[in-house]
Design an enzyme around this catalytic site. Structure first.
Site, short mmCIF file in Angstrom:
data_model
loop_
_atom_site.label_atom_id
_atom_site.label_comp_id
_atom_site.label_asym_id
_atom_site.label_seq_id
_atom_site.Cartn_x
_atom_site.Cartn_y
_atom_site.Cartn_z
NE ARG A 241 -2.51 5.90 -10.50
CZ ARG A 241 -2.95 7.15 -10.55
NH1 ARG A 241 -2.70 7.90 -11.62
NH2 ARG A 241 -3.66 7.66 -9.55
CE LYS B 292 -7.12 3.77 -9.61
NZ LYS B 292 -6.57 3.38 -8.29
CG HIS C 181 2.27 1.78 -6.83
ND1 HIS C 181 1.83 2.09 -8.09
CD2 HIS C 181 1.38 2.36 -5.98
CE1 HIS C 181 0.71 2.80 -8.01
NE2 HIS C 181 0.43 2.98 -6.74
NE ARG D 27 0.95 6.59 -7.69
CZ ARG D 27 0.48 7.62 -8.39
NH1 ARG D 27 1.22 8.19 -9.31
NH2 ARG D 27 -0.73 8.09 -8.15
CG HIS E 255 -3.71 10.48 -5.26
ND1 HIS E 255 -2.83 10.56 -4.20
CD2 HIS E 255 -3.39 9.33 -5.91
CE1 HIS E 255 -2.03 9.51 -4.20
NE2 HIS E 255 -2.35 8.75 -5.22
CE1 TYR F 172 2.81 7.64 -0.95
CE2 TYR F 172 0.98 8.98 -1.71
CZ TYR F 172 1.80 7.88 -1.85
OH TYR F 172 1.59 7.01 -2.89
#
Length: 339
Positions: free
Chosen positions: A174, A199, A270, A273, A296, A305
Site C-alpha cells: 500500500r 493496515k 493501488h 497493487r 489481508h 483477484y
C-alpha cells in the site's frame, strides 16, 4: 468530501470547542480514546475528517450537545449526504456515504458504551445499499513497462520515483506502507521488505524482486544522498527537502506517470497493487500466498483477484473442457466425427 480549503476551518472548529458538552468536545474525547486503543493513523484521520464535517453540520443547525441529536436528526444528516455535491458537481458514492455513516454510528456507540448517552440514536439508522464492489482495473505487463519508462532517471527525483514504482510493482505494498519504509526495513540478502505497521497495525515480511532491489540500490547510492538534510532521518524515501514522502505526493507521481503513458485505467498506487496480485495469480500463485503478501486479514478480500484473473481461467478452460472447442464440418455431407 471537503472542498479544497474547507477542511482546515472544520478541523479548527473541531479542536476548539466552545463548551465541554458540545459535539466537538465529545468528538475530541472519542478520538483520544481511539488513539489510546492504537488505531492506525490513516483510519484515525478518516474518522476525524468525517466527524469534523458532522460537527460543522451540527453547529450550522445550533445542535449543541450529543444529547440533542435524535434519530430523525441523523436521518436528516443522511439525506444531506445523499444530496451533497462535490466541487466537480458529482455526488458522494454510496460506498462513501456508508463509510461516513459507519464512522458516525461508531461515535454514538462509544458514547453509549461509556455511559455518556442513555441510548444510541444511530443504532437503527438504515444504511444505503451500496452496490457490490467493482472489480479493480489491472495493468498488463506491457502497460506496466510503459509506465515505468516514463520516469526520467537522469535526475535524482526521477530516479527516486522509478525506485518507488518498482517497489510498488514488485511487492504490492500500500502507499502508506511504502512511505513508512525505513532504511532498516529492506533485507538485501533475504530479498525481503519488513512492513512494520500495515493496515490494522499488522506486521509482515514481503518478498521483493531482484530488479526492484537493483533500482533501490541505485536510488540509495545516487539520489537519496542528494535529499538528505538531517542525517538522523531514517525514512527510505525522502522529498527533495529531506522529509518523509507524503502519501498525496506518491499518488500524484504515479497518476502522472500513468497519464503520460496514455493508460486510462482507474487508480494510481493501488493499480500496481492490484496488478501485482493478479499477475501472480495468473502465473500459478496460491491465493493464500497472495493474502499473506498483501496483508489481508480476510481471505475473502483477496478472492476478488480470482475474479479479475480471467485470462488464466480462460486458458485452463480451453485446454481442459471437452466442450471448449468447436469442431467445424469441412463439408455439409461429412459426418461430424469424420470432420
Amino acid at each position: 468530501m471537503a472542498k479544497r480549503g474547507e477542511y482546515a476551518p472544520r478541523r479548527r472548529q473541531l479542536l476548539t470547542p466552545e463548551h465541554p458538552d458540545s459535539v466537538a468536545a465529545w468528538v475530541q474525547r472519542y478520538l483520544q480514546a481511539l488513539t489510546v486503543r492504537g488505531m492506525s493513523a490513516s483510519t484515525w484521520s478518516a474518522q476525524m475528517r468525517d466527524l469534523a464535517r458532522f460537527n460543522e453540520w451540527c453547529v450550522e443547525r445550533t445542535l449543541g450537545s450529543p444529547r440533542e441529536i435524535t434519530k430523525p436528526i441523523l436521518e436528516r444528516f443522511q439525506r444531506h449526504l445523499f444530496y451533497y455535491r462535490k466541487r466537480d458537481g458529482h455526488p458522494l458514492t454510496l460506498q462513501r456515504q456508508v463509510v461516513f455513516l459507519h464512522h458516525l454510528r461508531a461515535f454514538f456507540r462509544w458514547l453509549v458504551r461509556h455511559n455518556h448517552l442513555l441510548h444510541n440514536p444511530a443504532s437503527d439508522l438504515e444504511l444505503p445499499r451500496a452496490p457490490k464492489t467493482q472489480l479493480p482495473d489491472v495493468l498488463t505487463v506491457e502497460e506496466v513497462e510503459t509506465i515505468l519508462a516514463q520516469f526520467d532517471v537522469s535526475d535524482a527525483l526521477g530516479l527516486r520515483d522509478r525506485a518507488i514504482a518498482e517497489v510498488l510493482y514488485s511487492t504490492g505494498l500500500r502507499r502508506m506502507e511504502v512511505c513508512g519504509l525505513t532504511l532498516f526495513d529492506v533485507a538485501w540478502s533475504q530479498q525481503t521488505v519488513h512492513v512494520r505497521c500495515g493496515k490494522g497495525g499488522r506486521e509482515r515480511i514481503v518478498p521483493i524482486g531482484e530488479r526492484a532491489l537493483a533500482w533501490l540500490r541505485k536510488y540509495l547510492d545516487e539520489a537519496r544522498p542528494v535529499f538528505v538534510i538531517d542525517p538522523s532521518e531514517m525514512h527510505l524515501f525522502l522529498t527533495q527537502h529531506g522529509q518523509p514522502l507524503p502519501l498525496e505526493r506518491l499518488t500524484h507521481m504515479m497518476r502522472e506517470a500513468k497519464e503520460r503513458a496514455g493508460i486510462p485505467k482507474r487508480g494510481a498506487c493501488h493499480l500496481f497493487r492490484h496488478t501485482a496480485a493478479t499477475l501472480m495469480l495468473e502465473n500459478g500463485a496460491d491465493v493464500r500466498y497472495i493474502q499473506e503478501m498483501l496483508g489481508h486479514a480476510n481471505l475473502a478480500t483477496t478472492q476478488i483477484y480470482t475474479h479479475v484473473s480471467i485470462t488464466k481461467l480462460r486458458q485452463i478452460h480451453a485446454a481442459t473442457h471437452p466442450g471448449a472447442k468447436l469442431t467445424r464440418r469441412l463439408d455439409p455431407d461429412t459426418p461430424l466425427e469424420d470432420a
